[in-house]
Design an enzyme around this catalytic site. Sequence first.
Site, PDB file in Angstrom:
ATOM      1  N   LYS A   1     -42.089  13.658  45.118  1.00  0.00           N
ATOM      2  CA  LYS A   1     -40.869  14.453  45.006  1.00  0.00           C
ATOM      3  C   LYS A   1     -39.621  13.638  44.669  1.00  0.00           C
ATOM      4  CE  LYS A   1     -42.806  18.238  45.593  1.00  0.00           C
ATOM      5  NZ  LYS A   1     -42.986  19.014  44.364  1.00  0.00           N
TER       6      LYS A   1
ATOM      7  N   TYR B   1     -46.044  21.625  45.253  1.00  0.00           N
ATOM      8  CA  TYR B   1     -46.373  20.405  44.505  1.00  0.00           C
ATOM      9  C   TYR B   1     -45.859  20.484  43.069  1.00  0.00           C
ATOM     10  CZ  TYR B   1     -49.087  16.290  43.131  1.00  0.00           C
ATOM     11  OH  TYR B   1     -49.475  15.041  42.688  1.00  0.00           O
TER      12      TYR B   1
END
Length: 389
Positions: free
Chosen positions: A296, A384
Amino acid sequence: MKTQVCIIGAGPAGLLLGHMLRAEGIECVVLERQTPDYVLGRIRAGVLEQITVSLMERLGLDQRLKAEGLPHDGFNLADGERLIHIDIAGLTGKHVVVYGQTELTRDLMDAREERGLEVIYEAKDAALFDIESDAPYVTYQKDGAEHRIDARIIVGCDGFHGPSRKAIPNTVGKEFERAYPFGWLGILADVPPCNHELIYANHERGFALASMRSETRSRYYVDVPLIEKIEDWSDDRIWDELAIRLGPDAAAHITRGPSIEKSIAPLRSYVFAPMRHGSLMLCGDSAHIVPPTGAKGLNLAASDVHYAADALIAFFKRNNADAIPAYSDKALARVWKSERFSWSLTKLLHRFPEDGPFERAMQIAELDYIASSKAAQTSIAENYVGLPV
């Protein structure tokens, strides 16, 4: 020197933002304390969400990304014996792209002269002044002399250790932090990956990750206590540990080779709020850090840039006085969701020193649930691939 926006930091966040502002005719200057070669030498993430890809497309700088990037429709969770496939494309209709942060940064750097983006490298000791006014300025040292840039807005894209966040008074800012008791020991090698998709593994010996930078260059990780030293980990020791933790299926396809780079990176979760004070805005690691579990970091910086660019364009092009003050809340809403996902995956896949048999049993139960539940897999896939901006 005078400009509309002074950006501190010429990593991917600072360069992305600079290019987006120049595309709209907004004046900006980017300051970077290191050399271009140093910036490109940083080994960082390689999984791009749609937000990051779309910004490169918007700038027309995605040619090499499209040619060399590896689209991934899914990834795998492993428990030492089996692979649990998370079908991102089937569950969300989207995919991620494996393309190294170094390569994305190179694309942005190579385009700066043609696009009229001024980047001043080796700008040492940057300091911010009068950020609570409408006329902030930045000073820096270069070639033995002090220089000054007057701007209307300063944007700090200068990472966790940069000066931007520190310019916000302690009475204004609040820090949220979780330091983890382990780091990721990474090895980079010119060998084909053991799987065409990433594998995140939970093993009784600890976490492991099999990833790649290309079809011929692989990046692997194992978690280790923070007291470990890189010189105690030979290449053979790392490959042996990876073969155990990734499980028999992955181990059978591991190609061993000499390391190009090895390092141990500590893990932390960190958020600073607010991400804007007066005429200063923060983007990327200057405002937040996520553990690399879930990929991330770069993508969260890109979403900050998306919000910051929209706010700055509205402010300078449409005279929207509310755009800059609204930036922090918009950015933080997505930051916290990404922090939650990275934290939850880290808890699921790593062994913490305080964990006992109960915590281990809970991890196994959670993995069993994920393996059998489309709803659980969908939740993971949505996070995700990247939540909407």
